[in-house]
Write a protein that holds these residues in place. Sequence first.
Motif: not given
Lengths: 302, 637
Positions: B226, B232, B238, B241, B243, B315, B317-318, B353
């Motif tokens: 990402r 972001p 997110y 994609s 998420g 990234d 949120f990941a 986030a």
Amino acid sequence: MTTDPIWFTPPPRSPRVPEAPPERPRERVALTVDGEPVEVAKGATLLDACRAAGREIPTLCYLETLTPVNACRICVVEVEGARVLAPACSRRAEPGMVVASESERVRTARKVVLELLASAVDLSTAPGLAELMARYGARPERFGAAAATVAQPAKVDNELYLRDYGKCVLCYKCVEACGTDAQNTFAIAVAGRGFDAGISTEHDVPLPDSACVYCGNCIAVCPTGALMAKPEHDLRAAGRWDESRQTRTDTICAFCGVGCAITLHVQDDRIVKATSPFENPTTRGNLCVKGRFGFEFVHGRG
Amino acid sequence: MDLRFQGNRPSAEERAAIDEVLGPPLGAWDGGERDPERDGRVGFGGLPAAARRDLLLPALHAAQDRAGWVSPGALEYICRRLSVPPAEAWGVVTFYHLLATEPRPPVVAHVCDDLACRLAGAERLCQRLVRELGPAGAPAAGGRSTWLRSPCLGECDRAPAALLTAAGAAPRSAVLSPIHSEEALVAALTRPESFPARARFTEASEEELRRSVPQIGRPDLLLLSRVGVVDPGRLEAYRASGGYRALARAIELGPERVIEDKVVSKLVGRGGAAFPTGRKWEAVAKAEARPKYVVCNADESEPGTFKDRVLLEHDPFAIVEAMTIAAFACGCERGFVYLRGEYPLAHERLADAIAQARAAGLLGEDVAGAGFRFDIEIRRGAGAYICGEETALFNSIEGRRGEPRSKPPFPVEVGLFGQPTVVNNVETLANVPAILLNGGASYAALGTAGSTGHKLFCVSGRVERPGLFEVPFGATLGELLALAGGVAGGRALQAVLLGGAAGVFVGPEAIDLPLTFEGTRAAGATLGSGVVMVFDEDADLGDALARIASFFRHESCGQCVPCRVGTVRQEELLARLRAGRPEGTVQSELATYRELAQAMRDASICGLGQTAASALESALARFGAVAVSPSITGGRG
């Protein structure tokens, strides 16, 4: 005798004599120390196990009455299968452990630790360290004459004791004694970081401005003489401190009803120091300001 | 606790800033104004106040950010509020190098002079600052600014770098990197009013990001997929994609199968210690004590490492999702991200986030409607490499000095606040969603048998394109260097530092070394945190070794003797060798050093002391004393 009515009647005595609860058999842990099988109670440390096997493990920051901080690393031993050495004072014995208490790695670590300390700290008043250095062949001079030290002027800010941090090995014992392990006063803590770390009051204020209550329990646990009562310091400075001429008298402190066990160190017919036995179940080596420092009046005979 | 105070008072501004973190005081008992009617009858403070000790570091940050230093008045007020003994708080505030205990100008430039920045001319930059502004720490611009030297800022892909902090009513920090011209930094310090309101001095352009992460957009990426592609700052982006599909999958599988999948994947920790993640999760899941915690170790401070920063910045949120999955699997209700204080942009984006996830019901009382509770708090570090050690990190969160604890007991049993704790590195967590979506077995098929999955490598120093690279385990050092465009200017390779300051130097002969756990171990090297720092034939290796030695002296916490004094002796010994003035002979110095290094490795409490000698030892082993001899240290640096 008057026959005033009794306004309080004690409860009748129970006919049953209380008995101590039966001792529960404690679980035992079997391990080997230097090839010799040893059994210790569950929860015992490797230091206990080594001592049970008759091994003499040197310690510096360890004291029975304090929580182990395992900071000095003098007591490290080799445990088979472990990547690094283990501090004997705090590592719990586990079943089947194979411990080497004087292996080559252990000896090297102890030697280097002693060399590091001796090259940075004034150990002249630390009992037993000269013998340890000889035992492990420590040569601190190999780090050079220009090796950085913690040398600094002694802090003399009160009439009762001195803090000579040029002699401090940062064993944390005084902080523990001042904190939850004994006194719960929290006047001192470790401040700074790395080689610049040291024992300090907040903002390094003098003791009279700090929370210190002068119990002197920090002096009792200091392994190097960095903390020292004023009478002892003055006698040493005058070259008149001589332990071979001292007697020790165990007695009871007369100041209050607690009745702490107290040991009076007497030289030339004068009390030069008051301590309390660490093995005493009541004091565990601790005293208060009166017991620790309140003996000068004895010498005030007109 | 019966505490004694000096009677120092905070300024109204400091008090307000601290209250912002701690809430208003209850009364005179915990530092507020005295109201005889109220305070004369009931006591406040005491144990409930002391139970909030973990707010000590956030409160110290608030004082520092407001006034530019932690004044005696501010420190005392914090102690009253939290019922902390002043001596202990003093021990804490003097532990962190981003906190000042003497008045300091409001604007400070922390100029990185660590390994990668040195290779990019940081020392020249510092000399320029000395000429223009005076020595480090001296007030400049009429007392409005100053500059200080700093250990690695994690900007090695954009070296040289500086972190600027501005204290005040609206405190800010911003990273200036790369410092193309010294003028930019001098200007920022001489005209502090030009301080930007964002976390980077110049917003990184797409082109700049592409330079730092050259693989952007490649379809075979697991960890960086990402970065540079998905916004972001938007939860929707997110989700769009892919998420939060992993969390849904986890909820569908249930905790046991999630952990089973982790075990099957053979994922190991990416922070340096390489402990199997599945086993860690399993142990915490089985622990009976409550509550349990998830901690994300984002205190990335190993010189040369910047992978976690890139992940958190691009990234975030990941990481939030992965922590939520860990919490679900292990039964944890509270999570902490311990983020190093030098990462303002990562902080901003991660905080954002977390807020968005909370607003969307993906954190909070009923996560994703699946009936479990979880929330995350960010805790900012304050400049202490040692706090990346997991138990030192716990102590730091708990409001104590960041000193490592003795292990055992391990964090899975006795961790944060004495409770079972999962602590994972950022990159480790970044692997979690991918494993869930593709299955542990297919993840285990990636890489090699002993090192599964993908790995991020932070390539810096004298290469054409310093940056972050993702490769499946098994790529060789040469292949990785080729990705980074090879040695800069086509010069010859002198050495590569693998694993950072706590890592080892390898020579050009290691070019075919597979960068796997087993491969590096067999070669007596380490992957550590994924640092690959390149020294070309012109680089001054002795200078780098001296910087590493000074780094460890500076960063040792001081708790145990082998590390506290050993790091000093190591620095002194190296200085003697470099100056050609050995104590005794060079041979006797080397013999002394061997024993010193062995004792540090064997007898130190934690990984810092155990690895503090490893870089110099490896350089001496591979290149001999010539690595530090005065004859070759005149490299063009």
